[in-house]
Write an enzyme that holds these catalytic residues in place. Structure first.
Site, PDB file in Angstrom:
ATOM      1  CE1 TYR A  42      -3.056  -3.106   0.498  1.00 49.16           C
ATOM      2  CE2 TYR A  42      -3.268  -2.189   2.775  1.00 49.16           C
ATOM      3  CZ  TYR A  42      -3.584  -3.159   1.612  1.00 49.16           C
ATOM      4  OH  TYR A  42      -4.526  -4.552   1.872  1.00 49.16           O
ATOM      5  CG  HIS A 100      -0.393  -8.481   0.395  1.00 51.72           C
ATOM      6  ND1 HIS A 100      -0.221  -7.048   0.549  1.00 51.72           N
ATOM      7  CD2 HIS A 100      -1.804  -8.589   0.280  1.00 51.72           C
ATOM      8  CE1 HIS A 100      -1.163  -6.345   0.219  1.00 51.72           C
ATOM      9  NE2 HIS A 100      -2.312  -7.302   0.026  1.00 51.72           N
TER      10      HIS A 100
END
Length: 266
Positions: A42, A100
């Protein structure tokens, strides 16, 4: 920590950047959220760290999760990149460290022991995975010495992931739902609007109430301004069985995040 002890709902930060990310996380924490979710992917860990510093909430009250980028899943990179994440976040340890995506440099036999080592070194208190299948979850549980605390996946009324949720729940793994408001699509749903009218609520609030009633699932909506408080208030709304069933009936297998693109196009 048992699955039910993950603070819920959490606050998601995907797509939040810079000062606005910091402001949104501060607002969420001061509104009452105690679970903040970020990721190396992010590119906002520093902004989240600034929010943790600015918010009038003690660090020990905040459950902080971050995720290792697919390109950093070689064993040596897991540890090095996690230390860099902690530096950006301004903390000594994460509460939860996720794989992730099981792509890129991911190799279960080599990657997962590095997550155990991260926990042994005190870089994280718990280990989790994200975007796994049931087969990959089973493989991870067999390899890891650490318990899999959480599995984060896309989940919303049109894509509830009931099979994965049930599988995880039976193994005491919390499902953490990202995109719980379907990237805002809940607002335009006639069905959810009809349910919401009966509670003097919004479609987002009844969706959050629906999540609150799903055993073993913790939603992590994004939000800003008034939506921070709106989503939090929805979590405390009680839906009757008929309205819960109406939301259940929206399930249509409509996925929003393309697994082939999400890991690499950020």
């Amino acid at each position: 920590m048992t699955p039910s002890q993950l603070p819920e709902p959490g606050f998601g930060t995907s797509g939040h950047e810079g000062d606005s990310c910091t402001e949104n996380v501060v607002a969420a924490l001061e509104a009452g959220y105690r679970h903040v979710d970020t990721a190396q992917m992010y590119d906002n860990e520093a902004a989240v760290g600034e929010a943790l510093e600015r918010a009038d909430v003690p660090r020990e009250e905040v459950f902080l999760a971050t995720k290792v980028h697919p390109s950093n899943l070689a064993p040596e990179d897991v540890l090095e990149s996690t230390e860099a994440s902690l530096d950006r976040l301004g903390v000594d340890a994460a509460d939860l460290l996720y794989v992730h995506w099981p792509t890129g440099a991911y190799d279960a036999a080599e990657t997962l022991p590095a997550f155990d080592e991260a926990r042994e070194r005190g870089l994280t208190r718990h280990v989790g995975v994200s975007n796994f299948t049931t087969d990959l979850l089973e493989e991870a549980a067999e390899i890891l010495e650490s318990p899999v605390l959480a599995h984060q996946v896309e989940s919303h009324p049109w894509f509830p992931q009931d099979e994965l949720v049930s599988y995880a729940r039976e193994r005491a793994i919390t499902t953490v739902a990202y995109c719980p408001l379907a990237q805002g699509d809940v607002v335009d749903s006639d069905e959810l609007e009809a349910v919401a009218e009966g509670y003097d609520a919004t479609p987002a609030q009844v969706t959050m109430a629906w999540f609150a009633g799903r055993e073993g699932v913790v939603a992590i909506p994004k939000g800003s301004d008034d939506h921070v408080a709106e989503n939090l208030a929805g979590h405390d709304l009680d839906l009757d069985d008929e309205d819960r069933a109406r939301i259940d009936d929206l399930a249509a297998g409509r996925r929003l995040v393309d697994p082939d693109e999400a890991a690499w196009n950020r």
